[in-house]
Design an enzyme around this catalytic site. Structure first.
Site, PDB file in Angstrom:
ATOM      1  N   ASP A 120       0.842  -1.184   0.000  1.00 42.73           N
ATOM      2  CA  ASP A 120       0.000   0.000   0.000  1.00 42.73           C
ATOM      3  C   ASP A 120       0.891   1.252   0.000  1.00 42.73           C
ATOM      4  OD1 ASP A 120      -3.115   0.704   0.495  1.00 42.73           O
ATOM      5  OD2 ASP A 120      -1.907   2.066   1.705  1.00 42.73           O
ATOM      6  N   ASP A 247      -7.500  -8.380  -4.560  1.00 48.41           N
ATOM      7  CA  ASP A 247      -7.343  -6.955  -4.260  1.00 48.41           C
ATOM      8  C   ASP A 247      -7.772  -6.145  -5.476  1.00 48.41           C
ATOM      9  OD1 ASP A 247      -6.713  -4.451  -3.339  1.00 48.41           O
ATOM     10  OD2 ASP A 247      -4.557  -4.664  -3.656  1.00 48.41           O
ATOM     11  N   HIS A 277      -6.585  -7.003   0.019  1.00 50.20           N
ATOM     12  CA  HIS A 277      -5.626  -5.905  -0.076  1.00 50.20           C
ATOM     13  C   HIS A 277      -4.602  -5.978   1.053  1.00 50.20           C
ATOM     14  CE1 HIS A 277      -3.999  -2.018  -1.129  1.00 50.20           C
ATOM     15  NE2 HIS A 277      -4.216  -1.579   0.103  1.00 50.20           N
TER      16      HIS A 277
END
Length: 298
Positions: A120, A247, A277
């Site tokens: 991320d 994701d 995710h």
């Protein structure tokens, strides 16, 4: 800069998170928290989290990595976890996040030969540091992340997430972690993700982060990210992609890494099954099983 500091009692008795805290002071008078587990080990892994998580996300991976003889450092980004939280959204910029992590890793800890794991926003920050300080790094594993320059279409999944985070009130951090996770989080685990934020005034960082992702060519971060990609396209350091199959935000991005970065060619890239995710929640053992031969064991 006005900031808030989460009271320590918010972090008492968290599920499977019994790591000793460490703190350093970084720019703007802020205190930054990080985990430093097994500090005497010869080999080092730095794990960078994203939004809206914190180092709690790595609680399953850290014991497994330590058992293989690694020192593991996992910071809490400013605005997250046990780190201080500026109150104004305008106090958060992409460049400041890069600078704060740089201060921790290089100025305070003077780390070298870093094996880097990024996910991320950990990738948006970590890839900048990698490009700008390549000599500090050894190998890189990228998981469900990207580093846009503002020249790309970021996709419907990201745009929906950006719109949602801009309007949610209250901002349910623990519930959002569950949305981005395939496995079922316990009530205690969701509460641990909520722990850094006693009320909405602590959440400026989690609210503003999606809007800081470069989404247009004139974004303030575009020149630095373009320059970083110019260096990454010549990067010979080994880079492994460990993306998950569930994701919607980063699906397919691993192919861009594999095509664009010389050090990614020929590596044992994986798509991890059953991972959302936040694949650290869903696939911790599978991630570590892939990292050990890539980074090198004891």
């Amino acid at each position: 800069m006005h900031f808030l500091r989460t009271p320590d009692d918010r972090f008492k008795n968290l599920s499977n998170y019994n790591f000793a805290p460490n703190y350093v002071d970084v720019s703007h008078g802020l205190r930054m928290h990080y985990l430093d587990v097994n500090p005497g080990a010869d080999q080092l892994i730095v794990c960078l989290h994203g939004e809206p998580s914190w180092s709690y996300l790595y609680r399953k991976m850290i014991p497994l990595l330590v058992a293989e003889g690694y020192r593991v450092i996992a910071p809490d980004l400013i605005g997250f976890g046990k780190s201080d939280k500026p109150v104004a959204e305008s106090d958060y910029t992409y460049q400041r996040h890069v600078d704060w992590v740089r201060e921790l890793l290089f100025d305070h800890l003077n780390l070298r030969n870093i094996n880097l794991f990024i996910q991320d926003w950990g990738g948006l920050i970590g890839l900048r540091l990698l490009a700008e300080h390549t000599d500090r790094f050894k190998r890189i594993a990228a998981a469900n992340t990207f580093m846009p320059t503002g020249d790309q279409n970021l996709g419907q999944g990201f745009e929906q997430w950006k719109a949602m985070t801009a309007t949610m009130n209250p901002f349910p951090v623990g519930s959002l972690l569950q949305v981005g996770t395939v496995s079922q989080l316990s009530i205690q685990e969701m509460a641990a993700y909520d722990a850094p934020f006693p009320d909405e005034t602590y959440k400026a960082g989690v609210r503003v982060f999606p809007s800081l992702v470069p989404s247009r060519p004139n974004d303030p971060a575009t020149p630095a990210n373009r320059a970083a990609w110019a260096k990454l396209r010549e990067l010979q350091l080994p880079l492994l992609t460990l993306f998950s199959d569930s994701d919607p935000i980063t699906i397919g991005v691993e192919k861009y890494f594999q095509k664009s970065i010389p050090g990614a060619r020929g590596q044992p890239h994986l798509i991890l099954k059953g991972g959302g995710h936040f694949l650290q929640e869903d696939c911790a053992r599978e991630i570590v099983a892939a990292l050990i031969p890539f980074f090198g064991g004891r």
